[in-house]
Design an enzyme around this catalytic site. Sequence first.
Site, mmCIF file in Angstrom:
data_model
loop_
_atom_site.group_PDB
_atom_site.id
_atom_site.type_symbol
_atom_site.label_atom_id
_atom_site.label_comp_id
_atom_site.label_asym_id
_atom_site.label_seq_id
_atom_site.Cartn_x
_atom_site.Cartn_y
_atom_site.Cartn_z
ATOM 1 N N GLY A 15 0.554 -1.515 -0.031
ATOM 2 C CA GLY A 15 -0.136 -0.353 -0.084
ATOM 3 C C GLY A 15 0.763 0.936 0.353
ATOM 4 O O GLY A 15 2.128 1.269 0.208
ATOM 5 N N LEU A 17 0.759 4.020 2.177
ATOM 6 C CA LEU A 17 1.148 4.004 3.348
ATOM 7 C C LEU A 17 2.669 3.551 3.118
ATOM 8 O O LEU A 17 4.169 3.885 3.997
ATOM 9 C CB LEU A 17 0.742 3.956 4.879
ATOM 10 N N ASP A 177 -1.166 7.931 15.662
ATOM 11 C CA ASP A 177 -0.985 9.389 15.738
ATOM 12 C C ASP A 177 -0.462 10.194 14.732
ATOM 13 O O ASP A 177 0.233 10.075 16.001
ATOM 14 C CB ASP A 177 -2.495 9.711 16.657
ATOM 15 N N HIS A 178 -0.080 10.186 13.782
ATOM 16 C CA HIS A 178 0.829 10.835 13.099
ATOM 17 C C HIS A 178 1.779 12.066 13.931
ATOM 18 O O HIS A 178 3.284 12.438 13.975
ATOM 19 C CB HIS A 178 1.273 10.119 12.212
ATOM 20 N N ASP A 235 -11.194 12.529 10.238
ATOM 21 C CA ASP A 235 -10.468 12.292 9.654
ATOM 22 C C ASP A 235 -9.576 13.320 10.617
ATOM 23 O O ASP A 235 -8.328 13.167 10.753
ATOM 24 C CB ASP A 235 -10.741 13.120 8.071
ATOM 25 N N HIS A 240 -5.799 14.178 15.581
ATOM 26 C CA HIS A 240 -4.711 14.851 15.623
ATOM 27 C C HIS A 240 -5.100 16.316 16.151
ATOM 28 O O HIS A 240 -4.556 16.683 16.719
ATOM 29 C CB HIS A 240 -4.473 15.625 14.100
ATOM 30 N N LYS A 345 -0.696 25.267 2.819
ATOM 31 C CA LYS A 345 -0.392 24.375 3.722
ATOM 32 C C LYS A 345 0.397 24.597 5.178
ATOM 33 O O LYS A 345 1.327 25.385 5.175
ATOM 34 C CB LYS A 345 0.782 22.965 3.689
#
Length: 505
Positions: A15, A17, A177-178, A235, A240, A345
Amino acid sequence: MKEKNVLITIFGGTGDLAQRKLYPSLFRLYLKGELQESFAVIGTARRPWSDEKYREVVQETIKDIAESTEQAKTFSEHFYYQSHDVTDTEHYDHLKDLADRLDKQYDLQGNRLFYLAMSPNFFGTIVQHLESQGMLDTDGYHRVIIEKPFGTDYESAKKLNEEINDVFSEQEIYRIDHYLGKEMIQNISAIRFANNIFESMWNNRYIDNIQINISENLGVEERGGYYDKSGALKDMVQNHILQVLALLAMEPPIEFSERGIRQEKIKALDSVRIYTPEEVKENFVRGQYDDGHLEDKTFTGYRKEDNVDPNSATETFVAGKFQLDNFRWSGVPFYVRTGKRLTEKGTRINIVFKPTPVNVFKTSITEPSEQETLAPNVLTIYIQPTEGFSLSLNGKEVGNSFDMIPVKLDYRNSAEIIGNTPEAYEKLLLDAFEGDGTNFTHWDEVAQSWRIVDVIRHAWDNETPDFPNYAAGTMGPKAAYDLLAKDGFEWIWTPDEWYRERNLL
Ligand code: BG6
């Protein structure tokens, strides 16, 4: 440094990721000597790849960071591929044979880390088979890393947790949770607990409001199928944003340890007010992007993106106000804002301090200042793309009057430092090898975050939104500005203004 002896089995090994994040992160750990000779990776997925094909893919993902093709090749030789149907019991028997063989070959000491990077529907099935087919019958440690989303609401998350708990204990579960692996998110604790000037003022006596922004300029790209079912609330906010909020709001831990921090984060999340449907309407705003432009770029609206329902009611933007009912934070709004196709961003946190009780310069007898109120002091924590902090103060403008001008103390990590900053996944993988769950989310945190978010979702699902309601390239719908204006505040970060002033938006 002691090398980590471990077998890493990745479900979802072909995948996106795995290719974008996991292989490069494992390679960086290899370059640093955390992984040396005694590690092996089994990639599994449905596709019928061979070891050779898999290794080529791994080499491709690290070609820009490898010192030579030879080095990339040597690293990739630790990777093995197993075509696998996660519902087929027999496949786990093959997986076990391979795992046991690699264990001996690489001296892995029975340590096994399972990385679930695929559809959450299968997590329960996978862990049950890992146990029933003997994959956990070794002397070493057994840990499981789980990618988000962890459930789609409280009930589904609870069910999933129970299924995983049947096999792995809470200490063995590493929910990713990155954001918690990001350097500057970890720095929030440093700023608070290593600087008395801030920690002593970190409460409702001195802070007016806190603003958490996670803004993205990209649209949904190729993830329309997933995103259209999820939306920004699930999301980004459930995970986050609420994790960042917990780190900002928690009490100082007794010690900076996994247990110490978890206890305080859970208390902070427990104090977030659970809204009634009326309160949701008052305190939360949703948006969806329409066509738009920024500079010379044009963007199409969300409903025209691939794999998105042309009448979609999914939100691509959320702004809201959380309120914490505890001694420290009572009366201090925590405003949050996140969305796709915004102007820039940027993840940044603004801590807005209360103004001085009076503006003494206004009443100066000789040269009265014309300014009614002074600008607030703002501590900004820049998470990404730049990393650093700034503190805005008021200073005297040079001249005869007593007008104040904002002065900014600004510190940013250099490009070189940022270039060498470990990627979030690298840190988190290393933590999992070391058995340190500090930067992962505990079940109680996940459960409470779902409770907070579920009421918002339900309130929204009962009404049809007036979408689309913001142009791509802007910072969201007008209602997101009104939300703060009605409390007498404004968003500190307004990247759209720069473009508007130049007619580029
Ligand atoms: C992910 C979301 O968790 O975080 C994505 O699913 C989002 O939609 C991403 O783009 C943002 O992460 P980062 O590290 O780019 O801020």
